[in-house]
Design a protein around this motif. Structure first.
Motif, PDB file in Angstrom:
ATOM      1  N   LYS A  84     -17.688  21.661 -57.031  1.00 41.10           N
ATOM      2  CA  LYS A  84     -18.645  20.588 -56.756  1.00 41.10           C
ATOM      3  C   LYS A  84     -18.674  19.589 -57.901  1.00 41.10           C
ATOM      4  O   LYS A  84     -18.812  18.389 -57.689  1.00 41.10           O
ATOM      5  N   HIS A  87     -15.682  17.263 -57.864  1.00 37.39           N
ATOM      6  CA  HIS A  87     -15.778  16.264 -56.817  1.00 37.39           C
ATOM      7  C   HIS A  87     -16.409  14.950 -57.305  1.00 37.39           C
ATOM      8  O   HIS A  87     -16.142  13.895 -56.751  1.00 37.39           O
ATOM      9  N   TYR A 116      -6.776  13.443 -54.588  1.00 43.70           N
ATOM     10  CA  TYR A 116      -8.192  13.385 -54.201  1.00 43.70           C
ATOM     11  C   TYR A 116      -8.350  13.081 -52.713  1.00 43.70           C
ATOM     12  O   TYR A 116      -9.459  12.901 -52.234  1.00 43.70           O
TER      13      TYR A 116
END
Ligand SMILES: Nc1ncnc2c1ncn2[C@@H]1O[C@H](COP(=O)(O)OP(=O)(O)O)[C@@H](O)[C@H]1O
Ligand SMILES: [Mg+2]
Length: 335
Positions: A84, A87, A116
């Protein structure tokens, strides 16, 4: 800091520590640091070599686990929720050689954008925009190996923004670069924070860099934060401007300055060409400055000239540890 709700800070670091096991003995790289970075802030971690800057950046960008303590980025725990965190962040280092030699700078950036999962047209638009801002456009077609150090670093910095990150961690982003390239990268970082609202955290041992672009700085030494605040507030905390003296002959030892009341520390450098030494003394007040000059004269040196100068960030460090960055790097490791 008072206006910050800790649940909203973009980066939260609490009692973060990291020890490395080496052959002879454990090395404490980080010894329990705590701080917060707010959204849109450029936050600097400043300290001499070996202070723990890279370790901090590596933990926050999920490349290394802490030994104890915790850190969160955008509310996600770097140790327990690394995917997370990844990200919403990106990371680059001035020391890395970040690219594939035999493809162009543009293809390198495009390749990273594909990791990505960014749609190709969006990626290309972003690469154009970033390259334009970094003065890289004319060099995008060049193979990575053919780029000069400066343009390779511009490409590395562009790569750190290609995924539209909310938070960017940079380790010595301008190390070893010429002045013009360093300035363009710093201008770029300011725009990314102030106009795009990104949070930027950078590690540097370059005091001028920390002072020119950081909203706040944490000064670290031996894995501990020794001061934190805006460059101005840190300098104001010293109270009085620094006392400068040019003295002859070149002194062997200046340790006696430590026993002068009101002297917080000093740095010195030898000017071989003029055969003199410049001493910069961090003082509490005017009287301490006079006492420092007297003590140098009493020690048998000729004081050629003296003046006062506004305190620098390095002198904040000196006032806290009694030594400058260079002196700390020589003696700091094996104490
Ligand atoms: N992988 C490692 N193994 C052993 N010691 C390390 C390792 N990485 C860093 N250190 C030590 O931890 C301390 C802090 O290193 P680092 O975070 O790289 O400092 P800085 O980036 O401020 O120069 C130094 O004493 C360094 O030698
Ligand atoms: Mg480092």
């Amino acid at each position: 800091m008072a206006t910050t709700n800790s649940s909203q800070a973009t980066v939260q670091v609490s009692e973060l520590a990291r020890t490395f096991q080496t052959k002879d003995k454990p090395v404490v790289a980080l010894d329990g640091i705590s701080f917060e970075v707010n959204e849109g802030e450029i936050f600097g971690v400043l300290g001499p070599n070996g202070a723990g800057k890279t370790t901090t950046i590596r933990i926050l960008s999920t490349l290394l686990l802490p030994t104890s303590g915790w850190a969160k980025v955008k509310g996600y725990d770097v140790a327990n929720e690394p995917e997370k965190v990844r990200h919403v962040i990106n990371m680059a280092s001035g020391a890395e050689k970040a690219g594939y030699d035999f493809i162009s700078a543009r293809t390198n950036l495009w390749f990273f954008s594909q990791l990505y999962g960014i749609p190709s047209d969006v990626a290309n638009k972003r690469i154009d925009e970033l390259s334009d801002m970094l003065g890289l456009t004319k060099h995008l077609h060049q193979k990575f190996y053919a780029l000069s150090t400066g343009y390779r670093q511009r490409a590395t910095i562009a790569r750190a923004f290609v995924n539209d990150p909310k938070v960017v961690f940079l380790d010595e982003p301008t190390i070893g670069l010429d002045v013009m390239t360093a300035l363009s990268i710093r201008e770029f970082l300011k725009v990314q924070a102030k106009e795009k609202g990104r949070t930027i955290m950078l590690a540097t041992h370059n005091m001028a860099e920390a002072e020119s672009i950081c909203d706040r700085i944490a000064i670290i030494d031996k894995g501990k934060i020794i001061a934190i605040g805006s460059p101005d507030s840190l300098k104001r905390s010293l109270g009085a401007p620094a006392q400068i003296m040019e003295v002859k002959p070149i002194p062997q030892k200046l340790d006696f300055l430590f026993s002068v009341s009101g002297v917080k520390g000093y740095t010195s450098f030898v000017d071989n060409e003029r055969a003199l030494t410049t001493i910069q003394v961090v003082v509490e007040d005017e009287l301490a400055a006079e006492r420092a000059i007297d003590s140098v004269k009493k020690a048998g040196y000729k004081v050629l000239s003296t003046w006062r100068r506004a305190a620098t960030i390095e002198e904040v460090f000196v006032s806290l540890v009694g030594k400058g960055f260079a002196e700390r790097e020589q003696t700091g490791e094996n104490e």
